[in-house]
Design an enzyme around this catalytic site. Sequence first.
Site, PDB file in Angstrom:
ATOM      1  N   LYS A  76       0.725  -1.020  -0.476  1.00 49.84           N
ATOM      2  CA  LYS A  76      -0.141  -0.062   0.394  1.00 49.84           C
ATOM      3  C   LYS A  76       1.064   0.882  -0.046  1.00 49.84           C
ATOM      4  O   LYS A  76       1.828   1.991   0.537  1.00 49.84           O
ATOM      5  CB  LYS A  76      -0.940   0.043   1.053  1.00 49.84           C
ATOM      6  CG  LYS A  76      -1.865   1.297   1.372  1.00 49.84           C
ATOM      7  CD  LYS A  76      -1.402   2.650   2.453  1.00 49.84           C
ATOM      8  CE  LYS A  76      -2.693   3.802   1.809  1.00 49.84           C
ATOM      9  NZ  LYS A  76      -2.092   4.996   2.224  1.00 49.84           N
ATOM     10  N   GLY A  80      -0.519   8.831  -1.026  1.00 51.87           N
ATOM     11  CA  GLY A  80      -0.661   9.517  -1.927  1.00 51.87           C
ATOM     12  C   GLY A  80       0.426  10.602  -1.597  1.00 51.87           C
ATOM     13  O   GLY A  80       0.815  11.175  -2.920  1.00 51.87           O
ATOM     14  N   GLY A 128      -4.792  11.137  -1.036  1.00 55.72           N
ATOM     15  CA  GLY A 128      -5.364  12.017   0.121  1.00 55.72           C
ATOM     16  C   GLY A 128      -5.057  13.520  -0.473  1.00 55.72           C
ATOM     17  O   GLY A 128      -5.652  14.784  -0.154  1.00 55.72           O
ATOM     18  N   ASP A 165      -5.937   2.250   3.437  1.00 58.37           N
ATOM     19  CA  ASP A 165      -5.299   1.236   4.262  1.00 58.37           C
ATOM     20  C   ASP A 165      -6.467   0.397   4.588  1.00 58.37           C
ATOM     21  O   ASP A 165      -6.266  -0.874   4.424  1.00 58.37           O
ATOM     22  CB  ASP A 165      -4.757   2.433   6.183  1.00 58.37           C
ATOM     23  CG  ASP A 165      -3.855   3.224   5.298  1.00 58.37           C
ATOM     24  OD1 ASP A 165      -2.654   2.939   4.857  1.00 58.37           O
ATOM     25  OD2 ASP A 165      -3.412   4.403   6.353  1.00 58.37           O
ATOM     26  N   LYS A 192      -3.671   3.588  10.386  1.00 52.85           N
ATOM     27  CA  LYS A 192      -2.919   2.899   9.207  1.00 52.85           C
ATOM     28  C   LYS A 192      -2.566   1.800  10.223  1.00 52.85           C
ATOM     29  O   LYS A 192      -2.472   0.603  10.563  1.00 52.85           O
ATOM     30  CB  LYS A 192      -1.279   3.651   9.159  1.00 52.85           C
ATOM     31  CG  LYS A 192      -1.104   2.771   7.941  1.00 52.85           C
ATOM     32  CD  LYS A 192       0.499   3.463   7.990  1.00 52.85           C
ATOM     33  CE  LYS A 192      -0.044   4.978   7.004  1.00 52.85           C
ATOM     34  NZ  LYS A 192      -0.340   4.808   5.986  1.00 52.85           N
TER      35      LYS A 192
HETATM   36  N1  LIG Z   1       3.227   8.385  15.844  1.00 57.94           N
HETATM   37  C1  LIG Z   1       3.670   8.117  14.213  1.00 57.94           C
HETATM   38  N2  LIG Z   1       4.688   8.135  13.916  1.00 57.94           N
HETATM   39  C2  LIG Z   1       4.750   8.575  12.287  1.00 57.94           C
HETATM   40  N3  LIG Z   1       4.133   9.650  12.033  1.00 57.94           N
HETATM   41  C3  LIG Z   1       2.750   9.863  12.427  1.00 57.94           C
HETATM   42  C4  LIG Z   1       2.720   9.652  14.137  1.00 57.94           C
HETATM   43  N4  LIG Z   1       1.364  10.384  14.409  1.00 57.94           N
HETATM   44  C5  LIG Z   1       1.261  11.084  14.229  1.00 57.94           C
HETATM   45  N5  LIG Z   1       2.009  10.443  12.109  1.00 57.94           N
HETATM   46  C6  LIG Z   1       1.643  10.680  11.003  1.00 57.94           C
HETATM   47  O1  LIG Z   1       0.995   9.981   9.629  1.00 57.94           O
HETATM   48  C7  LIG Z   1       1.019  10.651   8.839  1.00 57.94           C
HETATM   49  C8  LIG Z   1       1.044   9.332   7.626  1.00 57.94           C
HETATM   50  O2  LIG Z   1      -0.446   8.601   7.785  1.00 57.94           O
HETATM   51  P1  LIG Z   1      -0.770   9.200   6.292  1.00 57.94           P
HETATM   52  O3  LIG Z   1      -0.875  10.560   6.151  1.00 57.94           O
HETATM   53  O4  LIG Z   1      -2.790   8.603   6.199  1.00 57.94           O
HETATM   54  O5  LIG Z   1       0.131   8.364   5.419  1.00 57.94           O
HETATM   55  P2  LIG Z   1      -0.122   7.933   3.992  1.00 57.94           P
HETATM   56  O6  LIG Z   1      -0.864   8.773   3.016  1.00 57.94           O
HETATM   57  O7  LIG Z   1       1.060   7.215   3.523  1.00 57.94           O
HETATM   58  O8  LIG Z   1      -1.102   6.655   4.385  1.00 57.94           O
HETATM   59  C9  LIG Z   1       2.664  10.814   8.763  1.00 57.94           C
HETATM   60  O9  LIG Z   1       3.191  12.018   7.474  1.00 57.94           O
HETATM   61  C10 LIG Z   1       2.712  11.940  10.360  1.00 57.94           C
HETATM   62  O10 LIG Z   1       1.634  13.382   9.822  1.00 57.94           O
HETATM   63  C1  LIG Z   2     -12.301   7.550   3.800  1.00 52.57           C
HETATM   64  C2  LIG Z   2     -10.981   8.614   3.581  1.00 52.57           C
HETATM   65  O1  LIG Z   2     -10.277   8.958   4.564  1.00 52.57           O
HETATM   66  N1  LIG Z   2     -10.467   8.213   1.866  1.00 52.57           N
HETATM   67  C3  LIG Z   2      -9.044   8.772   2.070  1.00 52.57           C
HETATM   68  C4  LIG Z   2      -8.908   8.145   0.957  1.00 52.57           C
HETATM   69  C5  LIG Z   2      -7.231   8.206  -0.312  1.00 52.57           C
HETATM   70  C6  LIG Z   2      -6.762   7.826   0.800  1.00 52.57           C
HETATM   71  O2  LIG Z   2      -6.532   6.751   2.028  1.00 52.57           O
HETATM   72  O3  LIG Z   2      -5.326   8.345   1.330  1.00 52.57           O
HETATM   73  P1  LIG Z   2      -3.534   8.459   1.297  1.00 52.57           P
HETATM   74  O4  LIG Z   2      -3.574   7.090   1.933  1.00 52.57           O
HETATM   75  O5  LIG Z   2      -2.805   9.257   0.921  1.00 52.57           O
HETATM   76  O6  LIG Z   2      -3.619   8.744   3.007  1.00 52.57           O
HETATM   77  C7  LIG Z   2      -9.145  10.069   1.256  1.00 52.57           C
HETATM   78  O7  LIG Z   2     -10.349  10.876   1.014  1.00 52.57           O
HETATM   79  O8  LIG Z   2      -8.462  10.878   1.230  1.00 52.57           O
END
Ligand SMILES: Nc1ncnc2c1ncn2[C@@H]1O[C@H](COP(=O)(O)OP(=O)(O)O)[C@@H](O)[C@H]1O
Ligand SMILES: CC(=O)N[C@@H](CCC(=O)OP(=O)(O)O)C(=O)O
Length: 260
Positions: A11, A14, A47, A164, A219
């Site tokens: 996975k 974004g 995202g 995720d 995640k």
């Molecule tokens: N304990 C933590 N360790 C690492 N990242 C964290 C933590 N708590 C919050 N985060 C945030 O979570 C982000 C990752 O989640 P997300 O933005 O959803 O990632 P992705 O788009 O790769 O799925 C990191 O960039 C950071 O800003």
């Molecule tokens: C419901 C929900 O939150 N959907 C996410 C889907 C995309 C996503 O998860 O993107 P990342 O992996 O870059 O975070 C959104 O709209 O952002």
Amino acid sequence: MSTNNSVLVLKVGGALLQCEMGMARLMDTAAAMLANGQQVLMVHGGGCLVDEQLAANGMETVKLEGLRVTPPEQMPIIAGALAGTSNKILQGAATKAGIVSVGMSLADGNTVSAKIKDERLGLVGEVTPNDGTYLKFILAQGWMPICSSIAMMDEGQMLNVNADQAATALAKLVGGKLVLLSDVSGVLDGKGQLIHSLNGKQIADLVKQGVIEKGMKVKVEAALEVAQWMGQAVQVASWRDASQLIALAKGEAVGTQIQP
Ligand SMILES: Nc1ncnc2c1ncn2[C@@H]1O[C@H](COP(=O)(O)OP(=O)(O)O)[C@@H](O)[C@H]1O
Ligand SMILES: CC(=O)N[C@@H](CCC(=O)OP(=O)(O)O)C(=O)O
């Protein structure tokens, strides 16, 4: 390089889509794995691209505990950004690396069942594994499915699924080894240091302390669900880190191991 019979479910978050070099490196790694007979299923988010597209259309972004509140009027833009732009950008990078890929969404091939997760979130979906026929066919050709997190209910309504959580359902469906690649090297502690291993109790404590929050909370909870389902660790690592990608290709543990 490792080969085992289980599918590797990768996975990617974004932010990868905004990093040409990161995409090229990741796709080269995936190409080497595929050449070695490893089946790879890629699941992607987008995202930040959704945020940009909503802003460009004068719309507001609201998130609740890491999940995007999705009002019906935002759905066309979100689906366009995820199932359209993000999916095709990744497919372009895969093609450039010599990978034969199939761009798809959760809505294809009856792969998952989808329902509204929580009325407060609007058109946000919760998905469960349904039928692996389509995915297994693509994987058996040595092709790489690239799956966006747009799903569909039986009545045809599109739903926005956190990527995720989308990867969780697909990993369960194919019985795959899940690796969640983000823009951070893994789960970090309160001082920004990488935590190498976490179990459910430690995750709950760190969430309670506010150390793990927002997207990372979603995640690690998704990772824990698959770790417990499969009875093996799920990795949270970074697509940014070239050395992590090399280690990953060798089948080594990288980033944070989420233990069952
Ligand atoms: N304990 C933590 N360790 C690492 N990242 C964290 C933590 N708590 C919050 N985060 C945030 O979570 C982000 C990752 O989640 P997300 O933005 O959803 O990632 P992705 O788009 O790769 O799925 C990191 O960039 C950071 O800003
Ligand atoms: C419901 C929900 O939150 N959907 C996410 C889907 C995309 C996503 O998860 O993107 P990342 O992996 O870059 O975070 C959104 O709209 O952002």
